[in-house]
Design an enzyme around this catalytic site. Structure first.
Site, short mmCIF file in Angstrom:
data_model
loop_
_atom_site.label_atom_id
_atom_site.label_comp_id
_atom_site.label_asym_id
_atom_site.label_seq_id
_atom_site.Cartn_x
_atom_site.Cartn_y
_atom_site.Cartn_z
N CYS A 140 0.86 -1.18 0.10
CA CYS A 140 0.09 -0.02 0.07
C CYS A 140 0.85 1.42 -0.17
O CYS A 140 1.40 1.80 1.08
CB CYS A 140 -0.97 -0.02 1.08
SG CYS A 140 -1.99 1.31 1.27
N CYS A 143 -0.34 4.08 2.06
CA CYS A 143 -0.26 3.88 3.48
C CYS A 143 1.02 4.37 3.94
O CYS A 143 1.49 5.03 4.91
CB CYS A 143 -0.73 2.49 4.05
SG CYS A 143 -2.09 1.93 3.31
N ASP A 144 2.44 3.65 3.11
CA ASP A 144 3.60 3.72 3.80
C ASP A 144 4.46 4.43 2.90
O ASP A 144 5.72 4.52 3.10
CB ASP A 144 4.03 2.22 3.70
CG ASP A 144 3.16 1.35 4.46
OD1 ASP A 144 2.81 1.63 5.46
OD2 ASP A 144 3.02 0.24 3.87
#
Ligand code: NDP
Length: 317
Positions: A140, A143-144
């Protein structure tokens, strides 16, 4: 599956909180079916891990996945959906009343169940992916990606997700390699153009990742480059982030004992309906859709499932 004291009866149980689950909830709540919806681990589903959504009708300027799913949730709640955190861990669809266990302890008995559990990101299956999970390996970018600002990273895959993640990461990172196993991208023409126009993305055509290395976290990847059968060449790239974008697996494992699926695990529905082979059990969204997999088609199938449940409950009264 044993029924214990911790049991509750509901008319319409919805499992999953992506566009399919929430849309089913909106329709079921407005039809006075008093739906109870369990969100699963990732409230809001896969779209909460995407960046900008530009193709969902009604958002002419585009919208972030998180904001859109928050709108869905609020709309489902507005009509009285009982939204709860929890994961379905087991089912028993052998009797007329459908039984679902939540978090291994709470037992729900439902007159009708809508399965909208979606799909989960796939990994290559390398030992190194497990070794470096949370230490450079991610599925992701949204997200990261933040953790890899100004660093070099790689995205595996050549579909729309890979293209989207690569362009997103390119805005944060120094350099983005796209590791593509064929000599062409699967992504739509518009996404391909976006990738080609981004100067700090380099596509490594006909490459496959076979390993990762690094002391504490990922510091590089080992790739095999095809040079025409049977010639292959091993290359190494220095990267700190390794992002998987190679598709998804449907979250159907707990249902397979009762519900028919195809060989990839997608739940089979009767054409033109959300009905599964089990009476009173319906499926909507990516869990039953290997073909379109769009937020808008998932929402449409959630609507179908709620209407199918309404008719089923009326007929079986
Ligand atoms: P796709 O299945 O479309 O693409 C997967 C990609 O990963 C392909 O390039 C595939 O290669 C590659 N791949 C698969 N397995 C491996 C492997 N073992 N090793 C190396 N490469 C591998 O998945 P996506 O998640 O990209 O997209 C899913 C659906 O969602 C699509 O319909 C897509 O259009 C849609 N989508 C739409 C978006 C939007 O409209 N904004 C954004 C994201 C997704 P190969 O081509 O060789 O099979």
């Amino acid at each position: 599956m044993e029924t214990k004291g911790n049991s509750e009866h509901v008319r319409c149980l919805i499992i999953g909180s992506g566009p399919a689950g929430y849309t089913a909830a909106i329709y079921a709540a407005r039809a006075n079916l008093n739906p109870v919806l369990y969100t699963g681990l990732q409230m809001g589903g896969q779209l909460t891990t995407t960046t900008e959504i530009e193709n969902f009708p009604g958002y002419p300027e585009g919208v972030s996945g998180n904001d859109m799913m928050e709108d869905f949730r609020r709309q489902a709640e507005r009509f009285g959906t009982d939204i709860r955190f929890g994961i379905a861990t087991d089912v028993d669809f052998s009797g007329k009343v459908r039984k679902v266990v939540i978090d291994g302890e709470k037992h729900i008995e439902a007159d009708a169940v809508i399965i909208a559990t979606g799909a989960t990101a796939r990994y290559l299956g390398l030992e190194a992916e497990k070794k470096y999970a949370g230490q450079g390996v991610s599925a992701c970018a949204t997200c990261d990606g933040f953790f890899y600002r100004n660093r070099d990273v790689a995205v595996v895959g050549g579909g729309d997700t890979a293209a989207e993640e690569a362009t997103y990461l390119a805005s944060l990172c120094n350099k983005v390699y796209m590791i593509v196993r064929r000599d062409e991208l699967r992504a739509s023409k518009a996404m391909q153009e976006r990738v080609m126009k981004t100067p700090n993305i380099e596509i490594l055509w006909e490459h496959q990742a076979i390993d990762l290395f690094g002391e504490k976290g990922v510091e590089g990847a080992v790739l095999v480059k095809k040079k025409g059968t049977p010639l292959e060449e091993t290359v190494k790239i220095d990267i700190h982030g390794f992002f998987l974008a190679i598709g998804h697996t449907p979250n159907s494992d707990i249902f397979k004992k009762y519900v028919d699926t195809d060989e990839a695990g997608y739940i089979k529905t009767i054409a033109g309906t959300s009905k599964t082979n089990v009476q009173g059990v319906f499926a909507a969204g990516d869990i039953q859709d290997p073909r379109y997999r769009q937020a808008v088609t998932a929402a449409g199938s959630g609507c179908m499932a709620a209407i199918d449940v309404e008719r089923y409950l009326a007929e079986s009264r």
